[in-house]
Design a protein around this motif. Structure first.
Motif, mmCIF file in Angstrom:
data_model
loop_
_atom_site.group_PDB
_atom_site.id
_atom_site.type_symbol
_atom_site.label_atom_id
_atom_site.label_comp_id
_atom_site.label_asym_id
_atom_site.label_seq_id
_atom_site.Cartn_x
_atom_site.Cartn_y
_atom_site.Cartn_z
ATOM 1 N N ARG A 15 0.834 -1.209 0.000
ATOM 2 C CA ARG A 15 0.000 0.000 0.000
ATOM 3 C C ARG A 15 0.867 1.256 0.000
ATOM 4 N NH1 ARG A 15 -3.486 -3.322 3.231
ATOM 5 N NH2 ARG A 15 -2.500 -2.647 5.183
ATOM 6 N N ARG A 16 1.963 1.224 0.754
ATOM 7 C CA ARG A 16 2.852 2.385 0.806
ATOM 8 C C ARG A 16 3.592 2.580 -0.519
ATOM 9 N NH1 ARG A 16 4.817 3.217 6.201
ATOM 10 N NH2 ARG A 16 6.366 4.644 5.290
ATOM 11 N N LEU A 17 3.810 1.478 -1.221
ATOM 12 C CA LEU A 17 4.544 1.518 -2.491
ATOM 13 C C LEU A 17 3.632 1.711 -3.699
ATOM 14 C CD1 LEU A 17 6.942 -1.451 -1.677
ATOM 15 C CD2 LEU A 17 7.688 0.915 -2.031
ATOM 16 N N ALA A 18 2.348 1.858 -3.464
ATOM 17 C CA ALA A 18 1.361 1.935 -4.554
ATOM 18 C C ALA A 18 1.694 2.980 -5.613
ATOM 19 C CB ALA A 18 -0.028 2.182 -3.969
ATOM 20 N N PRO A 19 2.306 4.127 -5.287
ATOM 21 C CA PRO A 19 2.640 5.094 -6.340
ATOM 22 C C PRO A 19 3.560 4.540 -7.426
ATOM 23 C CG PRO A 19 2.724 6.165 -4.199
ATOM 24 C CD PRO A 19 2.551 4.693 -3.942
ATOM 25 N N TYR A 20 4.262 3.444 -7.134
ATOM 26 C CA TYR A 20 5.162 2.858 -8.128
ATOM 27 C C TYR A 20 4.458 1.871 -9.062
ATOM 28 C CZ TYR A 20 9.003 4.868 -5.445
ATOM 29 O OH TYR A 20 9.858 5.747 -4.822
ATOM 30 N N ARG A 21 3.192 1.617 -8.815
ATOM 31 C CA ARG A 21 2.459 0.711 -9.690
ATOM 32 C C ARG A 21 2.390 1.304 -11.095
ATOM 33 N NH1 ARG A 21 -3.650 -1.747 -8.634
ATOM 34 N NH2 ARG A 21 -3.641 -3.169 -10.410
ATOM 35 N N GLY A 22 2.592 0.469 -12.079
ATOM 36 C CA GLY A 22 2.576 0.925 -13.463
ATOM 37 C C GLY A 22 3.936 1.343 -13.982
ATOM 38 N N GLN A 23 4.953 1.348 -13.104
ATOM 39 C CA GLN A 23 6.308 1.714 -13.522
ATOM 40 C C GLN A 23 7.195 0.491 -13.734
ATOM 41 O OE1 GLN A 23 8.102 5.025 -11.346
ATOM 42 N NE2 GLN A 23 6.102 5.591 -10.524
ATOM 43 N N LYS A 24 6.584 -0.685 -13.771
ATOM 44 C CA LYS A 24 7.282 -1.959 -13.982
ATOM 45 C C LYS A 24 8.487 -2.105 -13.045
ATOM 46 C CE LYS A 24 7.193 -5.817 -16.345
ATOM 47 N NZ LYS A 24 6.075 -6.777 -16.145
ATOM 48 N N PRO A 25 8.273 -1.997 -11.737
ATOM 49 C CA PRO A 25 9.410 -2.106 -10.812
ATOM 50 C C PRO A 25 9.977 -3.523 -10.779
ATOM 51 C CG PRO A 25 7.360 -2.119 -9.591
ATOM 52 C CD PRO A 25 6.998 -1.821 -11.022
ATOM 53 N N LEU A 26 11.250 -3.612 -10.444
ATOM 54 C CA LEU A 26 11.897 -4.897 -10.204
ATOM 55 C C LEU A 26 11.968 -5.086 -8.698
ATOM 56 C CD1 LEU A 26 13.484 -7.428 -11.000
ATOM 57 C CD2 LEU A 26 15.552 -5.990 -11.153
ATOM 58 N N ILE A 27 11.255 -6.087 -8.194
ATOM 59 C CA ILE A 27 11.215 -6.373 -6.761
ATOM 60 C C ILE A 27 12.263 -7.435 -6.464
ATOM 61 C CG2 ILE A 27 9.743 -6.978 -4.806
ATOM 62 C CD1 ILE A 27 8.794 -4.545 -6.539
ATOM 63 N N LEU A 28 13.237 -7.084 -5.653
ATOM 64 C CA LEU A 28 14.313 -8.008 -5.297
ATOM 65 C C LEU A 28 14.189 -8.370 -3.819
ATOM 66 C CD1 LEU A 28 17.350 -6.404 -7.165
ATOM 67 C CD2 LEU A 28 15.947 -8.340 -7.878
ATOM 68 N N PRO A 119 19.166 -5.240 -13.109
ATOM 69 C CA PRO A 119 18.601 -4.054 -12.461
ATOM 70 C C PRO A 119 18.977 -2.736 -13.130
ATOM 71 C CG PRO A 119 20.471 -4.849 -11.213
ATOM 72 C CD PRO A 119 20.259 -5.838 -12.320
ATOM 73 N N ALA A 120 19.890 -2.745 -14.082
ATOM 74 C CA ALA A 120 20.370 -1.503 -14.689
ATOM 75 C C ALA A 120 19.214 -0.722 -15.322
ATOM 76 C CB ALA A 120 21.425 -1.811 -15.748
ATOM 77 N N GLY A 121 19.125 0.556 -14.969
ATOM 78 C CA GLY A 121 18.129 1.428 -15.557
ATOM 79 C C GLY A 121 16.707 1.194 -15.097
ATOM 80 N N ARG A 122 16.528 0.397 -14.046
ATOM 81 C CA ARG A 122 15.186 0.069 -13.594
ATOM 82 C C ARG A 122 14.905 0.629 -12.198
ATOM 83 N NH1 ARG A 122 12.921 -5.783 -14.953
ATOM 84 N NH2 ARG A 122 11.081 -4.576 -14.330
ATOM 85 N N LEU A 123 13.644 0.808 -11.911
ATOM 86 C CA LEU A 123 13.199 1.094 -10.557
ATOM 87 C C LEU A 123 13.316 -0.213 -9.776
ATOM 88 C CD1 LEU A 123 11.674 2.465 -8.215
ATOM 89 C CD2 LEU A 123 9.552 1.980 -9.455
ATOM 90 N N ALA A 140 23.412 -5.532 0.256
ATOM 91 C CA ALA A 140 22.569 -5.661 -0.937
ATOM 92 C C ALA A 140 22.429 -4.328 -1.657
ATOM 93 C CB ALA A 140 21.197 -6.197 -0.548
ATOM 94 N N LEU A 141 22.215 -3.260 -0.907
ATOM 95 C CA LEU A 141 22.044 -1.937 -1.521
ATOM 96 C C LEU A 141 23.327 -1.469 -2.193
ATOM 97 C CD1 LEU A 141 19.927 -0.240 1.290
ATOM 98 C CD2 LEU A 141 19.101 -1.019 -0.949
ATOM 99 N N ARG A 142 24.464 -1.718 -1.551
ATOM 100 C CA ARG A 142 25.744 -1.341 -2.164
ATOM 101 C C ARG A 142 25.974 -2.127 -3.449
ATOM 102 N NH1 ARG A 142 29.282 1.268 1.715
ATOM 103 N NH2 ARG A 142 28.366 1.243 3.804
ATOM 104 N N PHE A 143 25.688 -3.415 -3.401
ATOM 105 C CA PHE A 143 25.856 -4.290 -4.567
ATOM 106 C C PHE A 143 24.990 -3.795 -5.734
ATOM 107 C CE2 PHE A 143 24.358 -8.103 -6.892
ATOM 108 C CZ PHE A 143 25.562 -8.609 -7.340
ATOM 109 N N LEU A 144 23.739 -3.446 -5.432
ATOM 110 C CA LEU A 144 22.814 -3.024 -6.480
ATOM 111 C C LEU A 144 23.135 -1.632 -6.996
ATOM 112 C CD1 LEU A 144 19.612 -4.505 -4.889
ATOM 113 C CD2 LEU A 144 20.645 -5.226 -7.049
ATOM 114 N N ARG A 145 23.589 -0.750 -6.137
ATOM 115 C CA ARG A 145 23.938 0.608 -6.580
ATOM 116 C C ARG A 145 24.990 0.567 -7.684
ATOM 117 N NH1 ARG A 145 21.063 4.875 -6.344
ATOM 118 N NH2 ARG A 145 20.896 4.988 -4.073
ATOM 119 N N GLU A 146 25.919 -0.374 -7.577
ATOM 120 C CA GLU A 146 26.967 -0.502 -8.588
ATOM 121 C C GLU A 146 26.415 -0.948 -9.941
ATOM 122 O OE1 GLU A 146 29.854 -3.137 -6.968
ATOM 123 O OE2 GLU A 146 30.737 -1.610 -5.646
ATOM 124 N N ARG A 147 25.202 -1.504 -9.935
ATOM 125 C CA ARG A 147 24.584 -1.959 -11.183
ATOM 126 C C ARG A 147 23.665 -0.911 -11.796
ATOM 127 N NH1 ARG A 147 27.115 -5.099 -8.580
ATOM 128 N NH2 ARG A 147 27.931 -7.051 -9.377
#
Length: 219
Positions: A15-28, A119-123, A140-147
């Motif tokens: 519910r808190r993340l609902a504004p991201y609906r429709g932006q094709k997020p990648l959920i990891l 994850p490159a170029g994705r929400l 995990a966040l550091r690893f993903l930031r590099e991508r």
């Protein structure tokens, strides 16, 4: 007690993340406990589901207490207090090697039923049921930031206030449902905090990508 179970926490995060609906997020999701949560959030946001493999480095004689973490690429994060505890570099390297072996085994299990997403170029939204020291999610966040994701979001059920603040230095946005003080173990804030098995993770990943069962699995 903050949540009945992981599903309740996931629905609140969705519910808190609902504004991201429709932006094709990648959920990891961080295996294994966060996978059921990741599935709920991915379905709610109409996004893709995958895993990010990181492992905590357990303290000597207390493997549940994280003194650091290691990501799938072998990058090691050591918490400052590890040195104050007298933990040697040799122990850190040995523990990291053990955890890398676990991640290698899991990747071998997961990839045949679910091809990893780039994850490159994705929400990107990283999901965890809760964090205590923050070592694993930080890695995990550091690893993903590099991508090079377009935007990096952390979505967490529960965390100590100071850890939630630390995570905000690593992600573009942090959504944490509860920041209790004093903080106990993550499981103390869930009425049902049962262990999630590798078989459950594999089933969720297979379902999310529509992969058919192999003839061996059917037998």
């Amino acid at each position: 007690m903050s949540f009945a179970n992981r599903e309740e926490a996931a629905l609140q995060l969705a519910r808190r993340l609902a504004p991201y609906r429709g932006q094709k997020p990648l959920i990891l999701a961080i295996p294994r406990g966060a996978l059921p949560m990741g599935r709920i959030i991915a379905d709610a946001l109409e996004g893709d589901l995958d895993v990010v493999l990181v492992r905590k480095l357990g303290a000597p004689n207390n493997p549940e207490f994280a003194v650091g973490a290691v990501d799938e690429g072998g990058r090691i994060l050591v918490e400052p207090y590890a040195r104050r505890m007298g933990i040697s570099d040799a122990y850190i390297q040995e523990e990291a090697a053990r955890q890398l072996a676990v991640m290698k085994k899991r990747r071998a299990q997961y990839t045949p039923v679910h091809h990893p997403f780039d994850p490159a170029g994705r929400l990107v939204i990283v999901v965890d049921d809760g964090v205590a020291t923050g070592a694993t999610l930080s890695a995990a966040l550091r690893f993903l930031r590099e991508r090079r994701p377009l935007r990096l979001v952390a979505a967490v059920g529960v965390a100590p206030p100071e850890v939630a603040a630390q995570l905000r230095t690593l992600a573009d946005e942090v959504l944490c449902l509860e920041t209790p003080d004093p903080f106990y173990a993550v499981g103390a804030f869930y009425a049902d905090f049962r262990e999630v098995s590798d078989d459950e993770v594999i089933a969720i990943l297979r379902e999310s990508q529509g992969a058919p069962e192999s003839s061996e699995e059917k037998s």
